[in-house]
Design a protein around this motif. Structure first.
Motif, PDB file in Angstrom:
ATOM      1  N   GLU A   1      17.544  69.929  47.774  1.00 34.13           N
ATOM      2  CA  GLU A   1      18.038  70.597  48.987  1.00 34.13           C
ATOM      3  C   GLU A   1      17.063  71.658  49.464  1.00 34.13           C
ATOM      4  O   GLU A   1      16.857  71.830  50.651  1.00 34.13           O
ATOM      5  CB  GLU A   1      19.389  71.272  48.714  1.00 34.13           C
TER       6      GLU A   1
ATOM      7  N   GLU B   1      11.263  77.509  51.335  1.00 34.49           N
ATOM      8  CA  GLU B   1      11.330  78.968  51.236  1.00 34.49           C
ATOM      9  C   GLU B   1      10.070  79.468  50.565  1.00 34.49           C
ATOM     10  O   GLU B   1       9.977  79.457  49.344  1.00 34.49           O
ATOM     11  CB  GLU B   1      12.512  79.376  50.366  1.00 34.49           C
TER      12      GLU B   1
ATOM     13  N   THR C   1      14.034  83.047  41.400  1.00 32.41           N
ATOM     14  CA  THR C   1      15.023  82.346  42.222  1.00 32.41           C
ATOM     15  C   THR C   1      15.254  80.932  41.695  1.00 32.41           C
ATOM     16  O   THR C   1      16.396  80.471  41.621  1.00 32.41           O
ATOM     17  CB  THR C   1      14.559  82.307  43.694  1.00 32.41           C
ATOM     18  N   TYR C   2      14.192  80.253  41.306  1.00 32.93           N
ATOM     19  CA  TYR C   2      14.309  78.902  40.736  1.00 32.93           C
ATOM     20  C   TYR C   2      15.209  78.930  39.508  1.00 32.93           C
ATOM     21  O   TYR C   2      16.112  78.100  39.369  1.00 32.93           O
ATOM     22  CB  TYR C   2      12.917  78.368  40.390  1.00 32.93           C
TER      23      TYR C   2
ATOM     24  N   VAL D   1      17.565  81.036  38.661  1.00 30.31           N
ATOM     25  CA  VAL D   1      18.963  81.298  39.029  1.00 30.31           C
ATOM     26  C   VAL D   1      19.602  80.035  39.609  1.00 30.31           C
ATOM     27  O   VAL D   1      20.688  79.632  39.196  1.00 30.31           O
ATOM     28  CB  VAL D   1      19.065  82.465  40.026  1.00 30.31           C
ATOM     29  N   LEU D   2      18.924  79.395  40.556  1.00 35.41           N
ATOM     30  CA  LEU D   2      19.483  78.201  41.197  1.00 35.41           C
ATOM     31  C   LEU D   2      19.588  77.036  40.211  1.00 35.41           C
ATOM     32  O   LEU D   2      20.549  76.265  40.258  1.00 35.41           O
ATOM     33  CB  LEU D   2      18.657  77.812  42.422  1.00 35.41           C
TER      34      LEU D   2
ATOM     35  N   GLU E   1      22.612  77.467  38.175  1.00 39.40           N
ATOM     36  CA  GLU E   1      23.799  77.130  38.974  1.00 39.40           C
ATOM     37  C   GLU E   1      23.882  75.628  39.241  1.00 39.40           C
ATOM     38  O   GLU E   1      24.748  75.178  39.985  1.00 39.40           O
ATOM     39  CB  GLU E   1      23.768  77.887  40.299  1.00 39.40           C
ATOM     40  N   ASP E   2      22.962  74.851  38.669  1.00 35.51           N
ATOM     41  CA  ASP E   2      22.906  73.398  38.831  1.00 35.51           C
ATOM     42  C   ASP E   2      22.742  72.981  40.286  1.00 35.51           C
ATOM     43  O   ASP E   2      23.308  71.982  40.735  1.00 35.51           O
ATOM     44  CB  ASP E   2      24.138  72.735  38.198  1.00 35.51           C
ATOM     45  N   ARG E   3      21.950  73.751  41.021  1.00 36.76           N
ATOM     46  CA  ARG E   3      21.675  73.430  42.413  1.00 36.76           C
ATOM     47  C   ARG E   3      20.520  72.439  42.507  1.00 36.76           C
ATOM     48  O   ARG E   3      19.715  72.316  41.585  1.00 36.76           O
ATOM     49  CB  ARG E   3      21.293  74.718  43.175  1.00 36.76           C
TER      50      ARG E   3
ATOM     51  N   VAL F   1      17.458  72.197  43.425  1.00 34.51           N
ATOM     52  CA  VAL F   1      16.308  73.036  43.766  1.00 34.51           C
ATOM     53  C   VAL F   1      15.038  72.430  43.199  1.00 34.51           C
ATOM     54  O   VAL F   1      15.052  71.772  42.158  1.00 34.51           O
ATOM     55  CB  VAL F   1      16.512  74.481  43.229  1.00 34.51           C
TER      56      VAL F   1
END
Length: 129
Positions: free
Chosen positions: A71, A100, A110-111, A113-114, A117-119, A121
């Protein structure tokens, strides 16, 4: 039988947080890699670019190939934030991925953290000394 060293593309086949960065490389998954890295759904790959000012569309081919699982792409541009070239931004956006750009340190944080959160990324991280 021919002898010699076989050079293989640097690749860690999985998603892992980045434990440390600096000194021209990164540490992750109890390993270290000298140079820039690309973190995508297929794993963490050695990445050629060493200068964010010279990023080109071809540098993001793997991101575009794996866009269905991404995403957002965090682009660590070194010690300081540098804008992405328009051609790069447009090519990645056309594949359905938001970009970004930020300093490499901010991108690593940031990577992580995301990722926790299983985003969906990905990160393209230019190594810093």
């Amino acid at each position: 039988m021919a002898g010699g060293i076989i050079m293989r593309e640097a690749h860690f086949p999985g998603r892992a947080p980045i434990d440390a960065y600096g000194n021209g490389g990164f540490r992750f998954a109890e390993m270290s890699h000298r140079g820039s890295i690309l973190c995508v759904p297929s794993g963490i790959h050695g990445w050629e670019p060493a200068d964010a000012a010279a990023l080109a569309e071809a540098d993001f081919a793997r991101v575009i190939e794996e866009a269905a699982g991404i995403e957002i792409l965090l682009v660590g541009t070194g010690r300081e934030l540098k804008p992405l070239p328009n051609a790069v931004r447009e090519a990645v956006r056309a594949a359905g991925v938001a970009t970004e750009p930020m300093s490499t340190g901010a991108a690593v944080r940031t990577y992580n953290v995301l990722l926790a959160e299983d985003r969906a990324v990905a990160a393209a991280l230019v190594a810093v000394s």
